[in-house]
Scaffold this active site. Sequence first.
Site, PDB file in Angstrom:
ATOM      1  N   LYS A  77      34.462  56.804  47.543  1.00 26.70           N
ATOM      2  CA  LYS A  77      34.242  55.931  46.261  1.00 26.70           C
ATOM      3  C   LYS A  77      32.968  55.941  45.628  1.00 26.70           C
ATOM      4  CE  LYS A  77      38.470  53.310  47.449  1.00 26.70           C
ATOM      5  NZ  LYS A  77      39.073  52.208  47.706  1.00 26.70           N
ATOM      6  N   ASP A 118      40.419  49.297  41.503  1.00 29.27           N
ATOM      7  CA  ASP A 118      40.603  48.398  42.724  1.00 29.27           C
ATOM      8  C   ASP A 118      40.120  47.082  42.414  1.00 29.27           C
ATOM      9  OD1 ASP A 118      41.109  50.341  44.869  1.00 29.27           O
ATOM     10  OD2 ASP A 118      38.930  50.879  45.179  1.00 29.27           O
TER      11      ASP A 118
END
Length: 292
Positions: A77, A118
Amino acid sequence: MSAPFPAPIDSSTRYCAVFGHPIKHSASPAMQNAGIAALGLNWRYLACEVHPDHLREAIAGAKRMGFVGVNLTVPHKLLAIEMVDALDTSARTWGAVNTIQFEADAPGNVATRGFNTDADAITRSLQEDLSITLRGARVLLLGAGGAGRTAALKLAAHGVGELHLVNRTESKAAAVAAEIQQRHPGLKVIVGYPKTEVDLVLNATSLGLRLEDRLPFDDKKFSLRQARAAYDMIYRPAETPFLKAAKAASCLTANGLGMLLYQGSKALEIWSGQTAPIAVMRAALEKNVYGH
Ligand code: ATR
């Protein structure tokens, strides 16, 4: 609710995927393929084992093969920030990319745009699954890796009242605390355990993924009896030793299934431009994780 049977794969089928290392326990394909089928799209969602050394090549390959988009999980990420053509505000704000969209921006050219779905998923799941009012809440956050940092920044933006950060490598918790203090000078951020009660203790470490893992906190310095609610970002196993201990201490508990659901449903919305069929995706996820 069961998803409609998907159309057979043919030459116009398009693909999306999650890239991770390791990837084999991912529940995303079950969830996303159910959502894709319910939307009637001729797409499939794959799970690909991609070593971080090969992430750039994998993104370029997916782009060249006409993929709709990809999700990224551990450990990609942060790396991906440098690997996309443009960052959406969400990725800039939270400093991590978990969703890439491939969009044709000119004939023969495809651009890559990175998003972060997220951060919103964390707070949505906490509010829905634990009925927590985050504004003013006292929170102990365990873990200051990628997931922990995003959670800390998002909780701070939500106006929690007091944030305690604990991490095995204390310097990482201190760096996150400094970042938060810069963005939200009024917020009380403490590196270390709370001495009094907290509204929420949140596990963002990877401790609990393996059955033999110890608890993600030092039980000489903190007791789960100090917490009203406990959340584990881990969803497999569905009940980690942390959640088991939290239940025994009479905390309200939730695992990371809601977080996975909301980050995934938002990614599907970005790719498809349609409202995600959340109930269908949740049912597929629960079946995959709980077996029913
Ligand atoms: P993610 O993107 O899932 O957050 P990560 O960035 O690798 O993955 O972070 C993993 C987190 O779990 C970190 O907080 C890590 O602590 P360190 O920063 O000290 O590495 C924590 N963690 C992993 N294994 C651990 C262990 N055995 N004991 C304590 N904490 C651990």
